[in-house]
Write a protein that holds these residues in place. Sequence first.
Motif, PDB file in Angstrom:
ATOM      1  N   UNK A 161      -9.537  -8.489  -3.925  1.00 50.72           N
ATOM      2  CA  UNK A 161      -9.835  -7.156  -4.052  1.00 50.72           C
ATOM      3  C   UNK A 161      -9.252  -6.329  -2.671  1.00 50.72           C
ATOM      4  N   UNK A 162      -9.216  -7.175  -1.705  1.00 48.40           N
ATOM      5  CA  UNK A 162      -8.503  -6.768  -0.394  1.00 48.40           C
ATOM      6  C   UNK A 162      -7.254  -6.495  -0.497  1.00 48.40           C
ATOM      7  N   UNK A 163      -6.393  -7.702  -1.104  1.00 55.21           N
ATOM      8  CA  UNK A 163      -5.288  -7.837  -1.344  1.00 55.21           C
ATOM      9  C   UNK A 163      -4.813  -6.577  -2.248  1.00 55.21           C
ATOM     10  N   UNK A 164      -5.358  -6.383  -3.148  1.00 56.07           N
ATOM     11  CA  UNK A 164      -5.008  -5.110  -4.341  1.00 56.07           C
ATOM     12  C   UNK A 164      -5.112  -3.705  -3.524  1.00 56.07           C
ATOM     13  N   UNK A 165      -6.347  -3.587  -2.951  1.00 54.23           N
ATOM     14  CA  UNK A 165      -6.245  -2.242  -2.145  1.00 54.23           C
ATOM     15  C   UNK A 165      -5.340  -2.041  -0.963  1.00 54.23           C
ATOM     16  N   UNK A 166      -5.125  -2.932  -0.211  1.00 53.35           N
ATOM     17  CA  UNK A 166      -4.063  -2.790   0.669  1.00 53.35           C
ATOM     18  C   UNK A 166      -2.514  -2.796   0.192  1.00 53.35           C
ATOM     19  N   UNK A 167      -2.382  -3.248  -1.063  1.00 48.40           N
ATOM     20  CA  UNK A 167      -1.163  -3.253  -1.565  1.00 48.40           C
ATOM     21  C   UNK A 167      -0.870  -1.805  -2.389  1.00 48.40           C
ATOM     22  N   UNK A 168      -1.943  -1.224  -2.757  1.00 49.06           N
ATOM     23  CA  UNK A 168      -1.582   0.162  -3.303  1.00 49.06           C
ATOM     24  C   UNK A 168      -0.679   1.247  -2.468  1.00 49.06           C
ATOM     25  N   UNK A 169       0.233   1.918  -3.093  1.00 52.82           N
ATOM     26  CA  UNK A 169       1.035   2.688  -2.654  1.00 52.82           C
ATOM     27  C   UNK A 169       0.317   4.229  -2.337  1.00 52.82           C
ATOM     28  N   UNK A 170       0.302   4.686  -1.150  1.00 56.85           N
ATOM     29  CA  UNK A 170      -0.246   5.912  -0.891  1.00 56.85           C
ATOM     30  C   UNK A 170       0.519   6.725   0.113  1.00 56.85           C
ATOM     31  N   UNK A 171       0.191   8.001   0.065  1.00 58.04           N
ATOM     32  CA  UNK A 171       0.984   9.043   1.114  1.00 58.04           C
ATOM     33  C   UNK A 171       0.642   8.444   2.610  1.00 58.04           C
ATOM     34  N   UNK A 172       1.438   8.623   3.448  1.00 61.74           N
ATOM     35  CA  UNK A 172       1.170   8.166   4.649  1.00 61.74           C
ATOM     36  C   UNK A 172      -0.006   8.782   5.430  1.00 61.74           C
ATOM     37  N   UNK A 173      -0.338   9.730   5.167  1.00 58.97           N
ATOM     38  CA  UNK A 173      -1.692  10.431   5.614  1.00 58.97           C
ATOM     39  C   UNK A 173      -2.522  10.311   4.961  1.00 58.97           C
ATOM     40  N   UNK A 174      -2.844   9.259   3.912  1.00 58.14           N
ATOM     41  CA  UNK A 174      -4.118   8.779   3.175  1.00 58.14           C
ATOM     42  C   UNK A 174      -4.235   7.405   3.024  1.00 58.14           C
ATOM     43  N   UNK A 175      -3.758   6.649   4.287  1.00 57.76           N
ATOM     44  CA  UNK A 175      -3.622   5.200   3.934  1.00 57.76           C
ATOM     45  C   UNK A 175      -5.102   4.438   4.423  1.00 57.76           C
ATOM     46  N   UNK A 176      -5.373   3.326   3.779  1.00 59.73           N
ATOM     47  CA  UNK A 176      -6.564   2.664   3.861  1.00 59.73           C
ATOM     48  C   UNK A 176      -6.392   1.341   4.833  1.00 59.73           C
ATOM     49  N   UNK A 177      -7.307   1.350   5.613  1.00 58.28           N
ATOM     50  CA  UNK A 177      -7.484   0.125   6.520  1.00 58.28           C
ATOM     51  C   UNK A 177      -8.820  -0.572   6.344  1.00 58.28           C
ATOM     52  N   UNK A 178      -8.501  -2.157   6.179  1.00 61.69           N
ATOM     53  CA  UNK A 178      -9.689  -2.749   6.132  1.00 61.69           C
ATOM     54  C   UNK A 178      -9.715  -3.789   7.226  1.00 61.69           C
TER      55      UNK A 178
END
Length: 363
Positions: A96-113
């Motif tokens: 799940x961590x692998x999937x979340x961090x691999x999602x494409x998002x706008x630069x100003x909406x990134x997700x960090x774990x």
Amino acid sequence: MKRLSSKQKKRLLLTKFKRERASIRRRYFTYITDELYTVIFPEVFSLTRNYSGTIEAISKIKEIGHSHNIKPVKIELDLTAVRYAALAATLVLSSEIDRVLSLERPRNRQVRIVPKNIMSWDLKVAAKLDDLGFFTLFGIKFDLTFPDNLFDDGFSLLKMRFGFSFQPERIGKLVNELHEVADFFNHSSYVYDAMVEATLNVNDHAYPDTEVFQFKAFVGAWWAAASYSAENGEIRFVVFDQGVGIPHTLPKWSLWEELREKLSVGSVTSHFVKQDARMIAAAIEVSRTSKNRADGRGQGLADVLSPVSETSGGRVRILSGSGEMLYSGNGKMELKELSRHVGGTLIEWCLPADQHTEEGRDA
């Protein structure tokens, strides 16, 4: 109007420049105002011993990581309370961590774990996660050192494998690595065939083109890991995918009518067991009876059981959808209703094994 001196002009230009820089940062680098979430993990992180608490923690990461935020998000993983982390649960978490961090998002909406308070984690838990390759998921190299005698029970854990669709060579490498720490030659070929069959199922069924997933799918992805315990004299292999689950795909199966007949007469188990578990059990029974057909179809699930069927003392567990099935070598099948969807299909084999010695095998 009073004329400005050269020094005052420079000061005004510098102030204007700083304000423009600050404006740019507010518009494009909003990570300075991250929305912070902390996920606290239970003392027992296991799909067998604490399914509800384990799935709840993983689901929080999934829900936060896939949400449509207008700000960047930081998710802290607090495993300070964890005293036991099972291989299967850790693999599902890693996927799940692998999937979340691999999602494409706008630069100003990134997700960090990020791991929180890692120096306060239980040493054995941190060491197992490190061996599995857990910390590499964050893109950060932790310089962790552990005592040499930390696992005096002879426990070994191999780094998890990540693959897309059908890649049997990755499974082969995992099986070969386990040969270096344990002897299981009597059934290693069955293990390889069963794990390859599981990944083939991912390729053929887990991610249907017509499916609308609640959370964005990592189409074709699967994760695998293995461990060896000298104290218990057993090896474990685990394969997990984030697909729709076996029960969901069965209506399109070529043997669906036979499966429906099994379900209607209640031959597999009590109707008090949730439908997903009964469908998994019925599919396995139909798969085993179809094994000798000329067209060879439908036998995939039977092949998944082969390592246990060919040895004594082994077992295989299948979690798919909201159902769980535990199959023992004596043909005994136990079914269980799960409180929540596991998020795909997990297959775990547990088989007897001996420890390597300098002479090659134990007496």
